[in-house]
Design a protein around this motif. Structure first.
Motif, PDB file in Angstrom:
ATOM      1  N   ARG A  41       0.853  -1.194   0.000  1.00 55.46           N
ATOM      2  CA  ARG A  41       0.000   0.000   0.000  1.00 55.46           C
ATOM      3  C   ARG A  41       0.885   1.239   0.000  1.00 55.46           C
ATOM      4  N   ALA A  58      -5.704  -2.898   6.993  1.00 52.69           N
ATOM      5  CA  ALA A  58      -6.233  -2.468   5.691  1.00 52.69           C
ATOM      6  C   ALA A  58      -5.295  -1.546   4.904  1.00 52.69           C
ATOM      7  N   TRP A  66       1.722  -5.967   8.763  1.00 50.60           N
ATOM      8  CA  TRP A  66       0.517  -6.314   7.997  1.00 50.60           C
ATOM      9  C   TRP A  66       0.215  -7.808   8.129  1.00 50.60           C
ATOM     10  N   ARG A  70      -3.209  -9.165   9.605  1.00 53.18           N
ATOM     11  CA  ARG A  70      -4.084  -9.876   8.651  1.00 53.18           C
ATOM     12  C   ARG A  70      -4.424 -11.270   9.213  1.00 53.18           C
ATOM     13  N   ASN A 258     -19.597   0.694   2.526  1.00 54.60           N
ATOM     14  CA  ASN A 258     -20.075  -0.094   1.373  1.00 54.60           C
ATOM     15  C   ASN A 258     -21.530  -0.559   1.504  1.00 54.60           C
ATOM     16  N   ASN A 322     -10.407   1.294  -6.499  1.00 54.97           N
ATOM     17  CA  ASN A 322     -10.124   0.362  -5.408  1.00 54.97           C
ATOM     18  C   ASN A 322      -9.083   0.999  -4.478  1.00 54.97           C
ATOM     19  N   HIS A 325      -2.919  -0.176  -4.586  1.00 53.25           N
ATOM     20  CA  HIS A 325      -1.884  -1.188  -4.344  1.00 53.25           C
ATOM     21  C   HIS A 325      -0.535  -0.601  -4.782  1.00 53.25           C
ATOM     22  N   SER A 388     -16.298  -5.539  -6.200  1.00 53.19           N
ATOM     23  CA  SER A 388     -17.004  -5.327  -4.928  1.00 53.19           C
ATOM     24  C   SER A 388     -16.012  -5.540  -3.794  1.00 53.19           C
ATOM     25  N   PHE A 389     -15.573  -6.794  -3.598  1.00 59.35           N
ATOM     26  CA  PHE A 389     -14.673  -7.095  -2.478  1.00 59.35           C
ATOM     27  C   PHE A 389     -13.222  -7.266  -2.933  1.00 59.35           C
ATOM     28  N   SER A 390     -12.985  -7.129  -4.260  1.00 58.80           N
ATOM     29  CA  SER A 390     -11.651  -7.328  -4.821  1.00 58.80           C
ATOM     30  C   SER A 390     -11.200  -8.775  -4.613  1.00 58.80           C
ATOM     31  N   ARG A 394      -4.626  -8.999  -0.810  1.00 59.60           N
ATOM     32  CA  ARG A 394      -5.161  -7.814  -0.137  1.00 59.60           C
ATOM     33  C   ARG A 394      -6.677  -7.740  -0.304  1.00 59.60           C
ATOM     34  N   CYS A 396     -10.704  -8.326   0.293  1.00 57.53           N
ATOM     35  CA  CYS A 396     -11.428  -8.068   1.537  1.00 57.53           C
ATOM     36  C   CYS A 396     -11.619  -9.347   2.354  1.00 57.53           C
ATOM     37  N   PRO A 397     -11.181  -9.359   3.607  1.00 53.02           N
ATOM     38  CA  PRO A 397     -11.437 -10.539   4.445  1.00 53.02           C
ATOM     39  C   PRO A 397     -12.832 -10.504   5.072  1.00 53.02           C
TER      40      PRO A 397
HETATM   41  C1  HEM Z   1     -20.183  -4.805   1.434  1.00 51.44           C
HETATM   42  C2  HEM Z   1     -19.202  -4.647   2.255  1.00 51.44           C
HETATM   43  C3  HEM Z   1     -17.748  -4.559   1.892  1.00 51.44           C
HETATM   44  C4  HEM Z   1     -17.140  -4.334   0.683  1.00 51.44           C
HETATM   45  C5  HEM Z   1     -17.811  -4.118  -0.672  1.00 51.44           C
HETATM   46  C6  HEM Z   1     -15.709  -4.340   0.916  1.00 51.44           C
HETATM   47  C7  HEM Z   1     -14.749  -4.124  -0.049  1.00 51.44           C
HETATM   48  C8  HEM Z   1     -13.385  -4.089   0.178  1.00 51.44           C
HETATM   49  C9  HEM Z   1     -12.396  -3.746  -0.800  1.00 51.44           C
HETATM   50  C10 HEM Z   1     -12.683  -3.362  -2.238  1.00 51.44           C
HETATM   51  C11 HEM Z   1     -11.179  -3.828  -0.207  1.00 51.44           C
HETATM   52  C12 HEM Z   1      -9.815  -3.519  -0.844  1.00 51.44           C
HETATM   53  C13 HEM Z   1      -9.266  -4.749  -1.527  1.00 51.44           C
HETATM   54  C14 HEM Z   1      -7.984  -4.497  -2.291  1.00 51.44           C
HETATM   55  O1  HEM Z   1      -7.148  -3.736  -1.836  1.00 51.44           O
HETATM   56  O2  HEM Z   1      -7.816  -5.039  -3.389  1.00 51.44           O
HETATM   57  C15 HEM Z   1     -11.405  -4.210   1.165  1.00 51.44           C
HETATM   58  C16 HEM Z   1     -10.404  -4.420   2.081  1.00 51.44           C
HETATM   59  C17 HEM Z   1     -10.641  -4.762   3.388  1.00 51.44           C
HETATM   60  N1  HEM Z   1     -11.855  -4.983   3.982  1.00 51.44           N
HETATM   61 FE1  HEM Z   1     -13.668  -4.912   3.103  1.00 51.44          FE
HETATM   62  N2  HEM Z   1     -15.481  -4.583   2.233  1.00 51.44           N
HETATM   63  C18 HEM Z   1     -16.695  -4.731   2.870  1.00 51.44           C
HETATM   64  C19 HEM Z   1     -16.915  -4.993   4.194  1.00 51.44           C
HETATM   65  C20 HEM Z   1     -15.940  -5.242   5.118  1.00 51.44           C
HETATM   66  C21 HEM Z   1     -16.176  -5.573   6.493  1.00 51.44           C
HETATM   67  C22 HEM Z   1     -17.567  -5.716   7.138  1.00 51.44           C
HETATM   68  C23 HEM Z   1     -14.960  -5.741   7.075  1.00 51.44           C
HETATM   69  C24 HEM Z   1     -14.644  -6.082   8.495  1.00 51.44           C
HETATM   70  C25 HEM Z   1     -15.290  -5.595   9.526  1.00 51.44           C
HETATM   71  C26 HEM Z   1     -13.957  -5.509   6.051  1.00 51.44           C
HETATM   72  C27 HEM Z   1     -12.600  -5.551   6.263  1.00 51.44           C
HETATM   73  C28 HEM Z   1     -11.646  -5.272   5.299  1.00 51.44           C
HETATM   74  C29 HEM Z   1     -10.210  -5.261   5.573  1.00 51.44           C
HETATM   75  C30 HEM Z   1      -9.555  -5.536   6.916  1.00 51.44           C
HETATM   76  C31 HEM Z   1      -9.580  -4.948   4.367  1.00 51.44           C
HETATM   77  C32 HEM Z   1      -8.098  -4.788   4.098  1.00 51.44           C
HETATM   78  C33 HEM Z   1      -7.429  -6.070   3.631  1.00 51.44           C
HETATM   79  C34 HEM Z   1      -5.939  -5.919   3.441  1.00 51.44           C
HETATM   80  O3  HEM Z   1      -5.456  -4.843   3.055  1.00 51.44           O
HETATM   81  O4  HEM Z   1      -5.221  -6.899   3.676  1.00 51.44           O
HETATM   82  N3  HEM Z   1     -14.588  -5.208   4.888  1.00 51.44           N
HETATM   83  N4  HEM Z   1     -12.763  -4.352   1.369  1.00 51.44           N
END
Ligand code: HEM
Length: 459
Positions: A41, A58, A66, A70, A258, A322, A325, A388-390, A394, A396-397
């Motif tokens: 990042r 994140a 990280w 993670r 989101n 997004n 990265h 959406s969640f990628s 990295r 989304c967990p």
């Molecule tokens: C509809 C709901 C959600 C969407 C659409 C979403 C989407 C995303 C996206 C696009 C990323 C970035 C991925 C990348 O860098 O390629 C991300 C990262 C992350 N999300 Fe979500 N997210 C959602 C809900 C949540 C929830 C509820 C949590 C936990 C409470 C969460 C925890 C995280 C974390 C910790 C990361 C960072 C991962 C990393 O950098 O290793 N997300 N999310």
């Protein structure tokens, strides 16, 4: 990029190569095949401040911190087992949402409901309940709405989200940072202080209770889980107080925007297209009936509702790009050399609205996501037709929690209430705001209870 007819471009900002991408193929190359290279990042003023100096998962660059966070977040916070343990808390907040909207309806008459406010506070309530077992920091409101403390808390989370990775000239010319020319640093620090004012006393008191007074209590939420983690080799606490505070904030930020953003857009599109509302309600009546409220166990049968959420993620992502990265080594992508340290921005609108991928890309058509064999609709898309969640390391967990929050929010509001336009309107304007991808005017709908009175939880 459209004018240049390219799906990958490079802009030089200061000494940094900034790469923008609008195609799923290049996105997959970056986040799947070359995932191990594009897994870091950027170091930006906004991320440094909001992560307490890169203590969280994140927004922290790739490295030991990280990896540690993670691992903890994946196995201790967002695992299937942990989410099952937290189910009652989520359902308390779904009931609370129903009660609040029911009260806003003036009982049976129907009332104007600010969908954005309701959706954002539902998300705020859920994540506070899971993390620190609190809906209200103060008294809340008699009708079930947020009190001034929760309004300040949620507004401050959104303020931080609005400035994280926003373009700030000092990120590319670091010697300018001390002047805070665009004022971003001051805004971020103020918002962070607001959050700390509410989070820190709860966290400090709990750390004292477990680690100093060593009280024997039942473990009740994620905060307790994080405090009680120990290092396998030494038996001492695994996380410092700053790491716990930073990680709790990180998860609060990750959960609020989101689901609420997608729900507001889905509602706006559907109120303009009553046939979609009707189809969603028919599905709910068939799966849930009218004698009880929606439960999480219903979600696997609510494919049309999930298709509406997925369509909202495709057409109306929460942000244009997004989370950025950074490449950790020199490499080649799509025939271009990309030097180590490049910042990569994958365009969420570039993917989701891509005419090569989607027919009538600007139309809200949830049925495009229904599988012909009737199999489950999911909100994630690892092939990156939409982002959406990628995906990748990295990615989304929080896919399961995020999908559950979004679908429960949509399903509960649609099942419990009939939604129409406010009396004075002929259609909802679908214009986007000037500076972000939210609806330009927060959505207000006319809601009327559609179930028997005894089905709604009372205050
Ligand atoms: C509809 C709901 C959600 C969407 C659409 C979403 C989407 C995303 C996206 C696009 C990323 C970035 C991925 C990348 O860098 O390629 C991300 C990262 C992350 N999300 Fe979500 N997210 C959602 C809900 C949540 C929830 C509820 C949590 C936990 C409470 C969460 C925890 C995280 C974390 C910790 C990361 C960072 C991962 C990393 O950098 O290793 N997300 N999310």
């Amino acid at each position: 990029m459209e004018k240049m007819n390219t799906q990958i471009a490079c802009i030089r900002l200061g000494r940094v190569h900034v790469i923008t991408v609008t195609s799923p193929e290049v996105g997959q190359e970056l986040l799947l095949r070359q995932d191990s290279i594009f897994c870091s990042r950027p170091v930006h003023m906004s991320t440094e401040i909001s992560t307490y100096g890169y203590l969280t998962v994140a927004l922290t660059p790739y490295g030991e911190q990280w990896k540690k966070m993670r691992r903890i977040v994946t196995s201790e916070v967002l695992s299937t087992q942990r989410l099952r343990w937290l189910q009652d808390k989520r359902m308390e907040e779904v009931d609370h949402l129903t009660r609040w909207v029911y009260n806003l309806c003036n009982n049976d008459v129907g009332g104007l409901v600010k969908v954005r406010t309701v959706a954002q506070h539902y998300c705020g309530n859920v994540i506070r309940k899971l993390m620190i077992n609190k809906r209200y920091f103060g008294e809340g409101m008699v009708d079930g709405g947020p009190g001034p403390e929760e309004i300040e808390h949620v507004d401050s989370l959104f303020k931080i989200l609005g400035y994280i990775n926003a373009f700030s000239v000092s990120d590319y010319l670091p010697w300018l940072r001390r002047f805070d020319l665009d004022g971003h640093e001051k805004i971020l620090r103020n918002a962070l202080e607001n959050i700390k004012k509410y989070n820190d006393p709860v966290i400090d008191e709990r750390i004292h209770m477990w680690r100093v007074k060593k009280e024997k209590k039942e473990v009740q939420d994620i905060l307790d889980v994080l405090i009680l983690l120990t290092d396998d080799s030494t038996g001492s606490p695994l996380l410092s107080s700053s790491e716990i505070k930073a990680q709790i904030l990180d998860l609060m930020l990750a959960a609020v925007d989101n689901p609420s953003h997608a729900t507001e857009w889905a509602f706006a599109e559907m109120i303009n297209e009553p046939k979609l509302l009707q189809r969603a309600v028919e599905e709910l009546d068939e799966v849930v009936g009218k004698d009880r409220l929606v439960q999480e166990s219903d979600l696997s049968n609510l494919n049309f509702i999930k298709a509406c959420a997925r369509e909202a993620f495709r057409l109306h992502p929460v942000s244009a790009f997004n989370v950025p990265h950074v490449s950790t080594a020199d490499t080649n992508v799509a025939g271009y050399f990309i030097p180590k340290g490049s910042h990569v921005f994958i365009s969420r609108t570039g993917l989701g609205r891509n005419p090569k991928m989607w027919k009538e890309p600007l139309k809200f058509k949830p049925e495009r996501h229904l599988n012909p064999d009737g199999s489950q609709v999911v909100l994630s898309d690892p092939k990156l037709g939409l982002l959406s969640f990628s995906t990748g390391r990295r990615g989304c967990p929080g896919v399961v929690l995020g999908s559950t929050m979004t679908t429960m929010l949509l399903a509960t509001l649609l099942h419990g209430f009939t939604w129409t336009m406010p009396p004075s309107m002929v259609s909802i304007s679908l214009a986007e705001a000037e500076h972000d991808l939210t609806l330009s005017k927060p959505l207000v709908g006319l809601a009327k209870p559609r179930l028997a009175k005894n089905v709604y939880p009372t205050l």
